[in-house]
Design a protein around this motif. Structure first.
Motif, PDB file in Angstrom:
ATOM      1  N   UNK A   1       0.828  -1.210   0.000  1.00 47.63           N
ATOM      2  CA  UNK A   1       0.000   0.000   0.000  1.00 47.63           C
ATOM      3  C   UNK A   1       0.864   1.263   0.000  1.00 47.63           C
ATOM      4  N   UNK A   2       1.943   1.247   0.766  1.00 45.68           N
ATOM      5  CA  UNK A   2       2.854   2.390   0.772  1.00 45.68           C
ATOM      6  C   UNK A   2       3.478   2.602  -0.604  1.00 45.68           C
ATOM      7  N   UNK A   3       3.835   1.527  -1.285  1.00 42.03           N
ATOM      8  CA  UNK A   3       4.378   1.621  -2.639  1.00 42.03           C
ATOM      9  C   UNK A   3       3.356   2.246  -3.594  1.00 42.03           C
ATOM     10  N   UNK A   4       2.091   1.856  -3.450  1.00 45.65           N
ATOM     11  CA  UNK A   4       1.031   2.421  -4.285  1.00 45.65           C
ATOM     12  C   UNK A   4       0.873   3.914  -4.019  1.00 45.65           C
ATOM     13  N   UNK A   5       0.901   4.283  -2.757  1.00 47.15           N
ATOM     14  CA  UNK A   5       0.742   5.711  -2.415  1.00 47.15           C
ATOM     15  C   UNK A   5       1.911   6.546  -2.931  1.00 47.15           C
ATOM     16  N   UNK A   6       3.093   5.986  -2.944  1.00 47.76           N
ATOM     17  CA  UNK A   6       4.273   6.707  -3.462  1.00 47.76           C
ATOM     18  C   UNK A   6       4.153   6.961  -4.962  1.00 47.76           C
ATOM     19  N   UNK A   7       3.503   6.060  -5.669  1.00 42.47           N
ATOM     20  CA  UNK A   7       3.373   6.185  -7.126  1.00 42.47           C
ATOM     21  C   UNK A   7       2.447   7.336  -7.529  1.00 42.47           C
ATOM     22  N   UNK A   8       1.574   7.746  -6.650  1.00 35.77           N
ATOM     23  CA  UNK A   8       0.642   8.827  -6.991  1.00 35.77           C
ATOM     24  C   UNK A   8       1.385  10.081  -7.081  1.00 35.77           C
TER      25      UNK A   8
END
Length: 151
Positions: A144-151
């Motif tokens: 989830x943290x990786x996904x949030x960083x991609x935004x």
């Protein structure tokens, strides 16, 4: 064609057309007995495509198995089934282009995760948790943290 609703052995074809990319024929049918309508897809059977599993074993490619996994990941999400069917057809096309008619399960998994990530983040995380075999909540959190960083 046997009716999936009442089991009557006969039905009539109402409409017939080529599916996307001409890989199958879509037929709308109506049961002669109960008058309910249903859709069938006809495909030409060719040399079976093989999926190379993580342990090195091989099994025939099953697009329905992939579709079931996608449907599970997308359960209660606003994603039309037709989009998921398109993804399965893309994988089938990738297999058809390959000279060896084999695809590693890891290639399929990565392809599906890329498609789901673009389509729906929640479905992506659901699928990734099963595919990557998350062991605990920390792995979920990291993803989830990786996904949030991609935004």
């Amino acid at each position: 064609m046997k009716c999936p609703f009442c089991g009557h052995p006969d039905s009539k074809v109402i409409d017939s057309r080529d599916s996307r990319k001409d890989s199958s024929i879509r037929r709308r049918r109506e049961c002669i007995s109960c008058k309910k309508r249903f859709t069938t897809y006809e495909k030409i059977e060719v040399i079976p495509y093989m999926v190379v599993k993580k342990d090195g074993s091989r099994q025939p490619f099953d697009g329905q198995k992939i579709l079931r996994g996608l449907l599970k990941a997308c359960e209660k999400r606003p994603i039309p089934v037709s989009k998921l069917e398109e993804i399965v057809e893309e994988i089938e096309s990738k297999l058809q282009e390959r000279p060896d008619k084999e695809l590693k399960v890891s290639e399929i998994g990565l392809f599906l995760m890329d498609k789901l990530k673009a389509l729906d983040k929640v479905a992506y995380v659901r699928f990734a948790s099963v595919y990557r075999e998350f062991k605990d909540v920390l792995e979920f959190k990291q993803e989830l943290e990786n996904l949030l960083k991609e935004k």
